[in-house]
Motif scaffolding. Structure first.
Motif, short mmCIF file in Angstrom:
data_model
loop_
_atom_site.label_atom_id
_atom_site.label_comp_id
_atom_site.label_asym_id
_atom_site.label_seq_id
_atom_site.Cartn_x
_atom_site.Cartn_y
_atom_site.Cartn_z
N GLY A 54 0.96 -1.04 -0.16
CA GLY A 54 -0.25 -0.36 0.15
C GLY A 54 0.86 1.01 -0.28
O GLY A 54 0.38 2.52 -0.40
N GLY A 55 2.51 0.89 0.25
CA GLY A 55 2.77 2.20 -0.20
C GLY A 55 3.15 2.69 -1.20
O GLY A 55 2.90 2.79 -2.27
N SER A 56 3.28 4.18 -1.15
CA SER A 56 3.66 4.96 -2.70
C SER A 56 5.25 4.88 -2.63
O SER A 56 6.19 4.27 -1.88
N PRO A 57 5.92 5.65 -3.88
CA PRO A 57 7.01 5.91 -4.09
C PRO A 57 7.75 6.11 -2.85
O PRO A 57 9.22 5.96 -2.18
N ALA A 58 7.11 7.61 -2.82
CA ALA A 58 8.43 7.99 -0.95
C ALA A 58 8.15 7.49 -0.09
O ALA A 58 9.78 7.14 0.03
N ASP A 59 7.38 6.42 -0.20
CA ASP A 59 7.13 5.79 1.07
C ASP A 59 8.65 4.66 1.26
O ASP A 59 9.47 4.40 2.09
N CYS A 60 8.37 4.37 0.10
CA CYS A 60 9.26 2.97 -0.52
C CYS A 60 10.79 3.52 -0.30
O CYS A 60 11.67 3.28 0.24
N VAL A 61 11.30 5.24 -0.85
CA VAL A 61 12.75 5.58 -0.54
C VAL A 61 12.79 5.88 0.80
O VAL A 61 14.12 5.57 1.41
N VAL A 62 11.66 6.29 1.78
CA VAL A 62 12.31 6.43 3.46
C VAL A 62 12.41 5.43 4.11
O VAL A 62 13.13 5.28 4.85
N ALA A 63 11.43 4.09 3.49
CA ALA A 63 11.96 3.11 4.24
C ALA A 63 13.10 2.39 4.17
O ALA A 63 13.83 1.90 4.88
N GLY A 64 13.62 2.55 3.24
CA GLY A 64 14.88 1.76 2.35
C GLY A 64 15.37 2.53 3.23
O GLY A 64 17.21 2.26 3.87
N MET A 65 15.45 4.16 2.32
CA MET A 65 17.28 5.39 2.92
C MET A 65 16.73 5.01 4.28
O MET A 65 18.40 5.22 5.12
N THR A 66 16.13 4.66 4.98
CA THR A 66 16.45 5.37 6.29
C THR A 66 16.26 3.99 7.67
O THR A 66 16.31 4.50 8.90
N HIS A 67 15.62 3.03 6.67
CA HIS A 67 15.93 1.57 7.43
C HIS A 67 16.37 0.28 7.48
O HIS A 67 16.97 -0.05 7.99
N LEU A 68 15.53 0.26 5.91
CA LEU A 68 16.05 -0.92 5.41
C LEU A 68 17.21 -1.67 5.14
O LEU A 68 18.53 -1.97 4.69
N LEU A 69 18.56 -0.10 4.64
CA LEU A 69 19.68 -0.07 4.12
C LEU A 69 20.47 0.18 5.51
O LEU A 69 21.96 0.15 5.11
N GLY A 70 20.20 -0.12 6.46
CA GLY A 70 21.28 0.47 8.08
C GLY A 70 21.77 1.56 7.98
O GLY A 70 21.30 2.68 7.59
N ASP A 71 23.02 1.62 8.49
CA ASP A 71 23.79 3.13 8.88
C ASP A 71 24.13 3.42 7.35
O ASP A 71 24.98 4.41 7.83
N ARG A 72 24.24 3.26 6.32
CA ARG A 72 24.47 2.89 5.17
C ARG A 72 23.97 3.32 3.79
O ARG A 72 23.02 2.37 3.15
N PRO A 73 23.08 4.71 3.87
CA PRO A 73 22.00 4.89 3.19
C PRO A 73 22.48 4.70 1.29
O PRO A 73 23.92 5.18 0.79
N ALA A 74 22.37 5.09 0.72
CA ALA A 74 22.36 4.41 -0.96
C ALA A 74 23.34 5.74 -1.67
O ALA A 74 22.37 7.42 -0.63
N ASP A 75 23.43 5.75 -2.12
CA ASP A 75 24.39 7.26 -2.98
C ASP A 75 23.55 7.16 -4.36
O ASP A 75 23.67 8.26 -4.55
N VAL A 76 22.72 6.20 -4.69
CA VAL A 76 22.07 6.80 -6.23
C VAL A 76 20.47 6.20 -5.82
O VAL A 76 20.84 4.98 -5.76
N VAL A 77 19.12 6.73 -6.17
CA VAL A 77 18.18 6.38 -6.01
C VAL A 77 18.24 6.36 -7.74
O VAL A 77 17.80 7.47 -7.87
N LEU A 78 17.31 4.93 -7.61
CA LEU A 78 16.96 4.99 -9.68
C LEU A 78 15.42 4.86 -8.96
O LEU A 78 15.11 3.46 -8.41
#
Length: 255
Positions: free
Chosen positions: A68-92
Motif C-alpha cells: 500500500g506504500g507510495s514510491p516516496a514511502d518506499c524510498v523513506v523506508a529504504g534510506m532510513t531503515h532497510l539499508l541500515g546505517d549506510r543509505p544509498a548513494d543513488v536512487v533510481l
C-alpha cells in the motif's frame, strides 16, 4: 567502495520496468537494493502515508515490497531503515511504462521516487520509457534497455551536489534512430493537462489527460522526445522558491 543503489518505481515491484532498472543498476554496482510498492501507484506523486501503518514484505535479501506504500514511502523506508546505517548513494526510480514529461512530473510517482531520493541525500534519477499511444499502448522497452546504462552513468558522473534530481525519458523509436541525450527543460503547458473524463458508468468519472495542451515548445522535453527522438534529461531543483520574485516582493507585502 562500490556505489550503493536503491531502486523504486510506481508500477509495482513485479513490473517489467523495474527488472530493466535492476539490470542497469547491477551494471553500475554490486550493491543494489529494491524497495518498491506491492502494486501500481501511478499518479501517486509525492504522497507520504502519514498516520497509516504500512507493512514491508521481504522478497529476498535485498528486495522488498511496501504494501500500500507510495514510491516516496518506499524510498523513506529504504534510506532510513532497510539499508541500515549506510543509505544509498543513488536512487533510481522506474523504468516507468510510459513517458513522464512536462507538468505531468508534478503527479508522477516515478519522479517523486527520485525527488525523495535527492531529499534523502542521494543522486535521484527517474527513468521512463516513452510510448506512442496513437499507435499502441504496448511498451517497447528497447530504448531503455539500450541506452539506460549510459544515461545513468553520464548523470552520475556529472551530478553536482544534492540540490537536484533528474527526469529521464527514452523515446519510442528504434534505438539505432535515437540521436543522443538532450538536456532540456520540462514543457510548461498553457493549462493543466488534467481533465474530468466521464466514465461509461453513470455518475462516475476519471481524472485523465485526454489531449496534450498546445502550443508545445520545440526545445522542451515533450517535442525533443516525440519529434526529435532524443533521450531527454531534465534537471529539476529541490529548492522551488522563485528567488528573484522573493527578492522583488520582499518589503512590498504588508498587513
Amino acid at each position: 567502495m562500490s556505489l550503493r543503489i536503491l531502486i523504486t518505481n510506481d508500477d509495482g515491484v513485479d513490473a517489467p520496468g523495474i527488472a530493466i532498472m535492476a539490470d542497469i543498476a547491477r551494471a553500475l554496482s554490486d550493491d543494489v537494493w529494491i524497495v518498491a510498492p506491492d502494486g501500481n501507484q501511478s499518479g501517486a506523486g509525492h504522497r507520504l502515508s502519514f498516520g497509516h501503518e504500512l507493512t514491508i514484505e521481504t522478497r529476498d535479501a535485498r528486495t522488498f515490497a511496501v504494501v500500500g506504500g507510495s514510491p516516496a514511502d518506499c524510498v523513506v523506508a529504504g534510506m532510513t531503515h532497510l539499508l541500515g546505517d549506510r543509505p544509498a548513494d543513488v536512487v533510481l526510480s522506474g523504468v516507468n511504462a510510459g513517458q513522464n514529461l512536462g507538468d505531468i512530473v508534478n503527479c508522477s510517482g516515478t519522479a517523486a521516487g527520485a525527488r525523495e531520493g535527492a531529499m534523502q541525500g542521494a543522486i535521484g534519477i527517474a527513468m521512463s520509457q516513452g510510448v506512442d499511444y496513437e499507435v499502441s499502448r504496448d511498451v517497447d522497452w528497447s530504448n531503455a534497455r539500450t541506452h539506460g546504462l549510459a544515461t545513468a552513468r553520464a548523470i552520475i558522473a556529472a551530478a553536482d551536489g544534492r540540490g537536484h534530481y533528474y527526469n529521464v525519458n527514452f523515446p519510442f523509436c528504434d534505438p539505432a534512430v535515437t540521436k543522443g541525450i538532450a538536456v532540456v527543460p520540462l514543457q510548461r503547458f498553457s493549462r493543466s493537462p488534467f481533465r474530468y473524463y466521464a466514465s461509461d458508468n453513470p455518475g462516475k468519472f476519471f481524472v485523465a489527460i485526454p489531449e496534450t495542451p498546445l502550443p508545445l515548445d520545440r526545445g522542451a522535453d515533450f517535442e525533443s522526445l516525440r519529434r526529435d527522438f532524443y533521450v531527454t534529461v531534465t534537471p529539476l531543483m529541490l529548492q522551488q522558491t522563485d528567488m528573484a520574485l522573493a527578492e522583488r516582493l520582499n518589503g512590498s507585502l504588508s498587513l
